[in-house]
Scaffold this active site. Structure first.
Site, short mmCIF file in Angstrom:
data_model
loop_
_atom_site.label_atom_id
_atom_site.label_comp_id
_atom_site.label_asym_id
_atom_site.label_seq_id
_atom_site.Cartn_x
_atom_site.Cartn_y
_atom_site.Cartn_z
N SER A 46 -6.51 -6.52 -0.46
CA SER A 46 -6.04 -7.82 -0.87
C SER A 46 -7.21 -8.76 -1.03
O SER A 46 -8.09 -8.82 -0.17
CB SER A 46 -5.08 -8.39 0.15
OG SER A 46 -3.80 -7.99 -0.19
N ASP A 93 -1.13 -15.86 -5.83
CA ASP A 93 -1.67 -15.53 -4.51
C ASP A 93 -3.20 -15.65 -4.43
O ASP A 93 -3.91 -14.65 -4.34
CB ASP A 93 -1.22 -14.10 -4.16
CG ASP A 93 -1.31 -13.83 -2.66
OD1 ASP A 93 -1.99 -14.58 -1.96
OD2 ASP A 93 -0.70 -12.84 -2.21
N HIS A 140 -2.55 -15.28 0.81
CA HIS A 140 -2.07 -14.70 2.07
C HIS A 140 -3.23 -14.29 2.99
O HIS A 140 -3.02 -14.08 4.18
CB HIS A 140 -1.05 -13.58 1.84
CG HIS A 140 -1.62 -12.25 1.44
ND1 HIS A 140 -1.68 -11.82 0.13
CD2 HIS A 140 -2.13 -11.24 2.18
CE1 HIS A 140 -2.19 -10.61 0.09
NE2 HIS A 140 -2.47 -10.23 1.31
#
Ligand code: ARG
Ligand code: ASP
Length: 721
Positions: free
Chosen positions: A656, A222, A86
């Protein structure tokens, strides 16, 4: 009586002393002083110096701020970098078209020459950090206004930055900590030639989509891979074919040993924003006022966009990144508000504030300094809440209409046309820039979708936003259409040239100064500039003055909280600077009678499989490997393929892509999310409910090696079994 007070004090200070294991985002520079002992007690085998050192290479040299909002880590001597899918999403999307749909099908460069450049993408390493509070605050005193203070701070910091980067290619920044009570200087090195190396297909990298987002149990693969390139001297350089893979001072060792419940882990990255030390009024405003408004408006946008994407592949390609970003904070806000309520966070803050008030009034001196703090907060927040609500209706509602944002980007051209000092050539140049941004805009724009957004958002805005604080041009135009939003939108989208790529591009291609009138008369331009000038002229002064009062109260309140609890170990709120969070791999109970185990497996992906739902399709090749249980050396000791795990590390947006490291400082996972029940950790951390979610590095390597057949990349890494 005396003994009773004594016992209470002892218990209280014990309680205060024990910051929750897991809570906190600590400055790498201060680990040896504040955290090393605890970290070692929790199982860490390396030293604080191994994590951060200015004199030797340390783990910090393998960590980057990725693209401004995420973290990445170096995993080879050839500049190979891991981050989240992402985080790479926007760039993967930019390389994608219906013919080369890397977003859907994945992308793997088979050779370095095939790695794809990404103009505009950069990564930044921290070179060093240093406390500069005394220098920053030179000339500042408690009597002066916040504005005066700010301007002195800015001027002092300018000098510090200049001295820090003198004669180097580095950049530097001074950042405020503890609400302006401390300052640190950060010197960093930025690389701008960063190429896409690989990304799994969406049904792995985004498996579970927005339905699973922020949730456990999670099965999203991810991750994506990039490579940093440098010039022949191993220094940053603009993209060039002649650039070579960057050789980092340090790259992470990847461990295939896996994790067990209870294991020590730490997350090293760039958390964006947390606000742990706010008064109850502020938490009330965010969780109970602001979030619900924004949630409702985002819900409306998502309903429209999701429906449009479902019916059409092109629309999906155009809107998937936009939808993901709207949905992400929509869901985060829902989780945060629920978490705040469940934790009784506002009541907990109020209870603390009662104690604080007693303490502040315990003697005249303190009373003079701090006695009025909380009442003042109360006053400014109660005046500000209605303004903030109206502001949120504007930013989340009116600015959710793409046409409004796009048309406003022509204000600069209009200004130039009125400016006698600008030549025709200047104006031509601006028009040309606008052509290229218009082409990029229309690549991902669907007029019909936007028109629906306009109708839904405008209806809510005119109905729900406090009338006296509605944008004047919106009020006037709505009145002109007798409140009929559909009539307004039919007219608007028919008349404006901004909703029609052919018209706008041909208008721009022969643009001359005199044509400016057409822009000024365009109804979308009138609306857009009306909205933005309302923001600037009506909201900004109030918001700025609130911020100034709030900043100075918050600075004092922070200092007072630290003075009141001298035993407590405080960590600074996240501010996009490099931090270490540490905790343990840990299951939790999200609800009565429910127990969440600490890891998920490929079996769970098969259980979630649903060929009819886009987000739950399983890649055929992955299914094949699953059926053969062909996991090779990436299997866990329990023979299954672990996909993700949770731990009690205190993380937030920006974390992230951060490496999750084990007691030996080896890479065991990539952080990518938090469990929904704990998303209020940005305002208040709860050791029972707050968990970060990490991709198990073994699943990541399994996908690269076995599924994508990109073994060359795994071979580049330093892997221990
Ligand atoms: N919740 C994660 C974070 O805040 C992941 C977001 C991206 N994924 C998505 N489905 N929108 O960034
Ligand atoms: N998913 C978030 C990010 O992109 C991480 C989080 O908020 O926990 O940084």
């Amino acid at each position: 009586m005396k003994t009773k007070i004594f016992i209470i004090t002892v218990i209280l200070s014990l309680f205060i002393n024990l910051s929750h294991a897991g809570e906190g985002m600590w400055l790498p520079l201060l680990l040896s002083q504040l955290n090393e002992k605890e970290m070692r007690d929790m199982g860490m085998k390396i030293t604080a110096e191994d994590i951060y050192s200015v004199n030797h290479s340390s783990l910090k040299d393998a960590i980057v701020l990725f693209g401004g909002g995420c973290t990445g880590e170096l995993v080879s001597a050839q500049g190979l970098l891991l981050t989240n899918h992402h985080c790479g999403y926007g760039n993967i999307q930019k390389h994608s078209s219906l013919e080369h749909d890397y977003l859907t099908n994945g992308f793997w460069a088979q050779r370095m020459e095939e790695e794809l450049p990404n103009p505009g993408l950069s990564v930044t390493f921290l070179v060093r950090m240093e406390e500069v509070t005394v220098q920053t605050l030179k000339g500042v005193n408690d009597k002066m206004s916040q504005k005066m203070r700010d301007s002195i701070v800015v001027a002092n910091n300018k000098v510090l930055v200049k001295a820090a980067i003198n004669g180097t290619h580095y950049s530097a920044q001074v950042k405020s900590f503890f609400g302006g009570n401390q300052y640190y200087l950060f010197v960093s090195e930025t690389f701008t030639d960063v190429r896409l190396v690989g990304a799994p297909p969406s049904n792995i990298g985004k498996f579970g989509g927005d339905t699973d987002n922020w949730m456990w149990p999670r099965h999203t693969g991810d991750f994506s891979m990039f490579r940093i390139y440098a010039n022949k001297e191993n220094k940053p350089a603009e993209y060039s074919k002649n650039n070579v893979p960057y050789q980092p001072a340090k790259h992470l060792t990847v461990s295939l040993k896996g994790v067990k419940e209870g294991d020590f882990t730490f997350v090293y990255g760039f958390p964006g924003t947390t606000q742990e030390y706010l008064p109850s009024y502020a938490v009330d405003m965010t969780a109970l006022q602001d979030n619900p408004i924004a949630i409702g408006l985002r819900q409306q946008r998502l309903d429209i966009i999701d429906k449009a994407m479902d019916g059409d592949r092109l629309t999906r390609l155009q809107y998937s990144a936009k939808a993901a970003s709207i949905a992400n904070y929509w869901k985060k806000m829902i989780g945060e508000t629920r978490g705040i309520k469940r934790l009784d966070a506002i009541e907990k803050k109020q209870a603390f504030e009662r104690d604080f008030q007693k303490w502040a009034q315990s003697n005249t001196e303190k009373n003079a300094e701090y006695g009025q703090l909380l009442p003042s907060f109360g006053t400014i927040y109660s005046a500000f809440v209605p303004v903030n609500n109206a502001y949120t209706y504007l930013t989340e509602g009116l600015l959710g209409i793409e046409l409004v944002r796009f048309a406003n980007s022509y204000a600069n051209l209009v200004k130039q046309c009125a400016d006698k000092s600008k030549t025709e050539a200047d104006i031509k140049k601006t028009a040309e820039q606008l052509i290229s941004s218009a082409v990029a805009f229309y690549k991902n724009y669907n007029t019909n979708v936007d028109k629906q957004l306009f109708e839904a958002l405008m209806a809510t805005y005119t109905l729900s936003c406090e009338s006296s604080m509605q944008v004047s041009v919106v009020k006037e135009t709505a009145a002109k259409y007798k409140g009929s939003i559909p009539a307004w939108s039919n007219d608007l989208y028919k008349k404006t040239m901004f909703a029609d790529s052919v018209r706008l591009l041909s208008f721009l291609s022969g643009f001359e100064r005199g044509d400016v009138r057409k822009i000024e008369k365009d109804p979308a331009y009138i609306l857009a500039t009306g909205v933005y000038s309302y923001m600037l002229n009506s909201f900004a002064p109030i918001v700025n003055s609130f911020n100034a009062s709030n900043d100075s109260l918050q600075r004092l309140y922070m200092a007072a909280q630290m003075e009141m609890q001298p035993e407590k170990r405080f960590y600074p709120d996240a501010n996009s600077t490099l931090r270490v969070a540490y905790g343990n791999v840990k299951s939790f109970q999200p609800a009565d009678a429910v127990e969440y185990k600490w890891f998920t497996t490929l079996d769970g992906i098969m259980q979630k499989e649903n060929p009819d739902i886009y987000d739950y399709k399983v890649e055929p090749k992955l299914k094949e490997l699953y059926n053969l249980r062909d996991y090779g050396r990436y299997a866990d000791a329990d023979k299954s393929m672990h996909v993700a795990f949770i731990a009690s590390n205190h993380t937030t947006g920006g974390n992230s892509g951060s490496p999750v490291l084990n007691a030996d400082g080896q890479l065991i996972g990539i952080n990518f999310d938090r469990c929904w029940e704990g998303t209020m950790s940005d305002l208040m951390y709860d050791p029972d409910q707050c968990r970060n979610i990490s991709l198990d590095i073994r699943y990541c390597l399994f996908i690269i090696d076995k599924m994508a057949g990109a073994k060359r990349l795994v071979d580049e890494m330093t892997v221990v079994e």
